[in-house]
Design a protein around this motif. Structure first.
Motif, PDB file in Angstrom:
ATOM      1  N   ALA A   1     -14.838   4.977  -1.238  1.00 50.31           N
ATOM      2  CA  ALA A   1     -13.392   4.767  -1.129  1.00 50.31           C
ATOM      3  C   ALA A   1     -12.805   5.692  -0.073  1.00 50.31           C
ATOM      4  CB  ALA A   1     -12.723   4.998  -2.471  1.00 50.31           C
ATOM      5  N   THR A   2     -12.003   5.128   0.823  1.00 52.40           N
ATOM      6  CA  THR A   2     -11.386   5.919   1.899  1.00 52.40           C
ATOM      7  C   THR A   2      -9.925   6.248   1.614  1.00 52.40           C
ATOM      8  OG1 THR A   2     -10.732   3.912   3.104  1.00 52.40           O
ATOM      9  CG2 THR A   2     -12.904   4.852   3.608  1.00 52.40           C
ATOM     10  N   HIS A   3      -9.267   5.435   0.770  1.00 52.33           N
ATOM     11  CA  HIS A   3      -7.859   5.630   0.449  1.00 52.33           C
ATOM     12  C   HIS A   3      -7.649   5.450  -1.055  1.00 52.33           C
ATOM     13  CE1 HIS A   3      -7.743   4.697   4.753  1.00 52.33           C
ATOM     14  NE2 HIS A   3      -6.557   5.285   4.798  1.00 52.33           N
ATOM     15  N   PHE A   4      -6.646   6.134  -1.566  1.00 51.61           N
ATOM     16  CA  PHE A   4      -6.313   6.066  -2.988  1.00 51.61           C
ATOM     17  C   PHE A   4      -4.837   5.682  -3.096  1.00 51.61           C
ATOM     18  CE2 PHE A   4     -10.059   8.477  -2.525  1.00 51.61           C
ATOM     19  CZ  PHE A   4     -10.789   8.356  -3.701  1.00 51.61           C
ATOM     20  N   TYR A   5      -4.606   4.574  -3.788  1.00 52.19           N
ATOM     21  CA  TYR A   5      -3.266   3.972  -3.795  1.00 52.19           C
ATOM     22  C   TYR A   5      -2.742   3.953  -5.234  1.00 52.19           C
ATOM     23  CZ  TYR A   5       0.401   0.844  -1.985  1.00 52.19           C
ATOM     24  OH  TYR A   5       1.606   0.296  -1.583  1.00 52.19           O
ATOM     25  N   MET A   6      -1.589   4.581  -5.450  1.00 50.85           N
ATOM     26  CA  MET A   6      -0.974   4.689  -6.771  1.00 50.85           C
ATOM     27  C   MET A   6      -0.191   3.418  -7.105  1.00 50.85           C
ATOM     28  SD  MET A   6      -0.481   6.912  -9.248  1.00 50.85           S
ATOM     29  CE  MET A   6       0.663   7.234 -10.582  1.00 50.85           C
ATOM     30  N   LEU A   7      -0.483   2.830  -8.280  1.00 53.85           N
ATOM     31  CA  LEU A   7       0.176   1.597  -8.716  1.00 53.85           C
ATOM     32  C   LEU A   7       0.625   1.706 -10.171  1.00 53.85           C
ATOM     33  CD1 LEU A   7      -2.209  -1.241  -7.442  1.00 53.85           C
ATOM     34  CD2 LEU A   7       0.006  -0.622  -6.479  1.00 53.85           C
ATOM     35  N   SER A   8       1.550   0.827 -10.544  1.00 60.24           N
ATOM     36  CA  SER A   8       1.894   0.635 -11.958  1.00 60.24           C
ATOM     37  C   SER A   8       1.582  -0.807 -12.328  1.00 60.24           C
ATOM     38  CB  SER A   8       3.371   0.925 -12.216  1.00 60.24           C
ATOM     39  OG  SER A   8       4.170  -0.163 -11.784  1.00 60.24           O
TER      40      SER A   8
ATOM     41  N   ILE B   1       3.401   9.135   1.748  1.00 56.95           N
ATOM     42  CA  ILE B   1       4.016   9.674   0.537  1.00 56.95           C
ATOM     43  C   ILE B   1       5.407  10.186   0.889  1.00 56.95           C
ATOM     44  CG2 ILE B   1       2.886  11.915   0.911  1.00 56.95           C
ATOM     45  CD1 ILE B   1       2.916  12.282  -2.161  1.00 56.95           C
ATOM     46  N   GLU B   2       6.413   9.741   0.140  1.00 58.75           N
ATOM     47  CA  GLU B   2       7.746  10.295   0.372  1.00 58.75           C
ATOM     48  C   GLU B   2       7.721  11.788   0.081  1.00 58.75           C
ATOM     49  OE1 GLU B   2      10.864   6.617  -0.395  1.00 58.75           O
ATOM     50  OE2 GLU B   2      10.752   8.258  -1.824  1.00 58.75           O
ATOM     51  N   SER B   3       8.241  12.565   1.009  1.00 57.83           N
ATOM     52  CA  SER B   3       8.179  14.022   0.871  1.00 57.83           C
ATOM     53  C   SER B   3       9.392  14.632   1.557  1.00 57.83           C
ATOM     54  CB  SER B   3       6.874  14.548   1.494  1.00 57.83           C
ATOM     55  OG  SER B   3       6.743  15.933   1.322  1.00 57.83           O
ATOM     56  N   PHE B   4      10.487  14.750   0.801  1.00 61.51           N
ATOM     57  CA  PHE B   4      11.743  15.268   1.338  1.00 61.51           C
ATOM     58  C   PHE B   4      12.048  16.633   0.712  1.00 61.51           C
ATOM     59  CE2 PHE B   4      12.067  10.601   1.202  1.00 61.51           C
ATOM     60  CZ  PHE B   4      12.204  10.339   2.565  1.00 61.51           C
ATOM     61  N   ASP B   5      12.694  17.480   1.476  1.00 60.00           N
ATOM     62  CA  ASP B   5      13.053  18.797   0.969  1.00 60.00           C
ATOM     63  C   ASP B   5      13.896  18.656  -0.299  1.00 60.00           C
ATOM     64  OD1 ASP B   5      15.049  21.232   0.817  1.00 60.00           O
ATOM     65  OD2 ASP B   5      13.316  21.918   1.964  1.00 60.00           O
TER      66      ASP B   5
ATOM     67  N   TRP C   1       5.061   6.612  -5.897  1.00 61.44           N
ATOM     68  CA  TRP C   1       4.124   5.568  -5.437  1.00 61.44           C
ATOM     69  C   TRP C   1       3.644   5.914  -4.042  1.00 61.44           C
ATOM     70  CZ3 TRP C   1       3.386   3.844  -9.904  1.00 61.44           C
ATOM     71  CH2 TRP C   1       4.439   3.710 -10.815  1.00 61.44           C
ATOM     72  N   TRP C   2       2.404   6.409  -3.946  1.00 68.43           N
ATOM     73  CA  TRP C   2       1.871   6.897  -2.681  1.00 68.43           C
ATOM     74  C   TRP C   2       0.513   6.282  -2.366  1.00 68.43           C
ATOM     75  CZ3 TRP C   2      -2.448   8.619  -4.861  1.00 68.43           C
ATOM     76  CH2 TRP C   2      -2.402   9.345  -6.063  1.00 68.43           C
ATOM     77  N   CYS C   3       0.070   6.497  -1.120  1.00 69.17           N
ATOM     78  CA  CYS C   3      -1.269   6.112  -0.674  1.00 69.17           C
ATOM     79  C   CYS C   3      -1.819   7.273   0.140  1.00 69.17           C
ATOM     80  CB  CYS C   3      -1.220   4.840   0.165  1.00 69.17           C
ATOM     81  SG  CYS C   3      -2.842   4.341   0.811  1.00 69.17           S
ATOM     82  N   LEU C   4      -2.890   7.905  -0.357  1.00 71.55           N
ATOM     83  CA  LEU C   4      -3.444   9.112   0.261  1.00 71.55           C
ATOM     84  C   LEU C   4      -4.891   8.895   0.678  1.00 71.55           C
ATOM     85  CD1 LEU C   4      -2.055  11.736  -2.296  1.00 71.55           C
ATOM     86  CD2 LEU C   4      -1.008  10.997  -0.135  1.00 71.55           C
TER      87      LEU C   4
END
Length: 525
Positions: free
Chosen positions: A91-98, A122-126, A185-188
């Protein structure tokens, strides 16, 4: 070529979970499924039995009981991530789902997209500088410790918060971390996931901090990825298309949204309505298709804002798209306890809470101070609750993540009863008939302003028959409405008779209902 390991968190609808796993792994991708440990063990067995021969599906060694806003959701994700890393070395990517997510692009498109974009999505805001949190707590989520579930133990949750606040028991945020916030909900990429798991093992102090923050699934991974990955390798966006109403609730997609969803610059969408069977079928076929060309217009959010801003009803995407939900949902059950003596209904609700897991809310359409979650302001006044009654109830169903909800209403609310009874959802009504002594009626007259401390006995004697007849009239109107699912408890009836009515109302065994109806002082004033 990219190979995706999907991290699926779910707690219901085993048939849908099985179909989703089979569909997403059919093209060679993988899936790690965490099924909530507090959900039905029968459903979990159904899932594991159906997927036991699928080599591209795995389950974490340890399942946890999940609660909204708790660390348990993060721990469930970590467990599923570790299981996927161990089981799927390719696996090269990991995708978060519901369980409410579905692909809105083909697997071919998704793999090509990830191959061409070597980054973490991935949303990443201060946390403090951005306006990601629109309403409610901000720094309170972090600087105070939160030990219990806010939805399940609301009074204790806020009591512990107030104690810490009054005693000044603030805590410091780890100095070497800039707290970030964003969608869960991200994809890393794989090396990011491996770095995350290694960091979690080494920095137990950071884990301890986030364990007692509130809603850590919106801050934990978002903060650590920013800490571990160079900024230029992070795309601060999610690949899952989701929108929120002005009240902060997720927009649900239906059968008539197929073309809209395909035109968005995303790989998945959330939430897909359980009723949208045709949409699910078409999206399922799409994921397996090859050679599909997608015309990306990305009009979804701007169109939603345009239509909702005008508050009109049109036909392009059906009224549900821009209007607050017009129905509670065909699969849902609204249970209404109707009683003139509010304290009696509240006692019944308290006993029901103790014996069942069904969320129950007291007189939300009659008492301004009824405890309610923050739903973006729609819950703040009785006027708003009445005006947006169906929207309010739909939000409460979503908030409690339940298909069954109990509320109390006064018999005078006949228009509300008629409205909810006409909904496509199942509406059950339990009328509790009480006896009214003269003393009670006098007290009622004073509470509603019909009498005061100085009102003469003669005036009260003339007033009481009118009040009593008014209460009888309210009960008669309920009978005349001929509601389909109406049962009655009576003060003059015995516990066994009342248990029968409760059993039918709650769909529980008669012996369990008897524990409620046999409660001492249930009808006492």
């Amino acid at each position: 070529m990219a190979k995706i390991a999907y991290i699926l968190l779910c707690h219901k609808d085993p048939d849908a979970v099985i179909r989703q796993a089979q569909r997403l792994t059919a093209v060679g991708d993988y899936m790690s499924i965490h099924f909530d440990a507090s959900a039905s063990p029968v459903h979990f067995s159904q899932i594991t039995e159906a997927l036991k021969d699928n080599p591209n599906v795995t389950f974490p060694k340890k399942r946890v009981k999940c609660g909204w806003g708790e660390w348990s959701l993060v721990q469930a994700t970590i467990n599923a991530m570790q299981a996927a890393v161990d089981a799927f070395p390719r696996a090269t990517h990991f995708y978060m789902l519901s369980g409410d997510c579905m692909a809105i692009k083909s697997a071919e498109y998704a793999h090509k997209f990830l191959d061409e974009n070597d980054a973490d999505f991935i949303e990443s805001f201060d946390y403090f500088e951005s306006d990601w949190i629109k309403t409610g707590w901000k720094e309170e989520r972090l600087i105070y410790r939160h030990f219990v579930n806010e939805r399940e133990r609301k009074k204790l949750f806020y009591f512990l918060f107030e104690v810490q606040k009054r005693l000044g028991l603030k805590r410091e945020i780890p100095e070497d971390l800039q707290i970030m916030i964003g969608s869960q909900w991200w994809c890393l990429r794989r090396h990011t996931i491996e770095a995350l798991l290694d960091f979690i093992r080494k920095r137990r102090d950071v884990v301890r901090f986030f364990r007692t923050t509130w809603i850590p699934d919106e801050t934990f991974f978002q903060t650590l990825v920013r800490h571990l990955v160079p900024k230029e390798e992070i795309r601060s966006r999610t690949l899952t298309f989701l929108m929120f109403t002005d009240y902060g609730m997720p927009v649900t997609f239906y059968n008539d949204h197929y073309d809209l969803l395909l035109s968005q610059d995303y790989l998945f969408a959330r939430k897909i309505s359980p009723e949208a069977q045709d949409l699910k079928r078409r999206l399922g076929l799409l994921y397996l298709a090859e050679g599909v060309k997608f015309q990306i217009s990305n009009e979804g959010r701007s169109l939603f804002q345009f239509l909702s801003g005008r508050g009109r009803i049109g036909r392009r995407f059906a009224t549900r798209f821009w209007e607050t939900e017009s129905t509670l949902g065909r699969e849902r059950e609204m249970l209404i306890v109707v009683c003139k003596k509010w304290h009696v209904a509240k006692r019944v609700l308290e006993r029901i809470r103790q014996l069942t897991n069904v969320p129950a809310i007291e007189y939300l359409f009659n008492e301004e101070d009824t405890p309610l979650p923050d739903l973006g302001g729609i819950q703040k006044t009785l006027e708003k609750r009445h005006r947006h009654r169906r929207a309010l109830m739909r939000m409460l169903f979503d908030y409690f993540e339940t298909d069954k909800l109990i509320v109390c209403m006064d018999p005078a609310n006949i228009e509300l009863l008629n409205d909810f009874a006409s909904d496509r959802s199942v509406t059950r009504i339990l009328e509790i008939e009480c006896q009214f002594s003269d003393e009670y009626l006098i007290g009622h007259a004073m509470r509603v302003g019909l009498a005061g401390d100085q009102t003469s006995t003669e005036t009260l004697e003339r007033l009481l028959p009118t009040i009593r007849n008014d209460m009888v009239h309210e009960s008669d109107r309920i009978r005349d409405a001929q509601f389909e699912n109406l049962t009655r408890m009576r003060e003059i009836a015995g516990p066994d008779s009342n248990a029968s009515a409760l059993s039918e109302f709650l769909s529980i065994p008669p012996e369990k209902a008897l524990e409620v109806s046999a409660t001492e002082y249930l009808f006492a004033d």
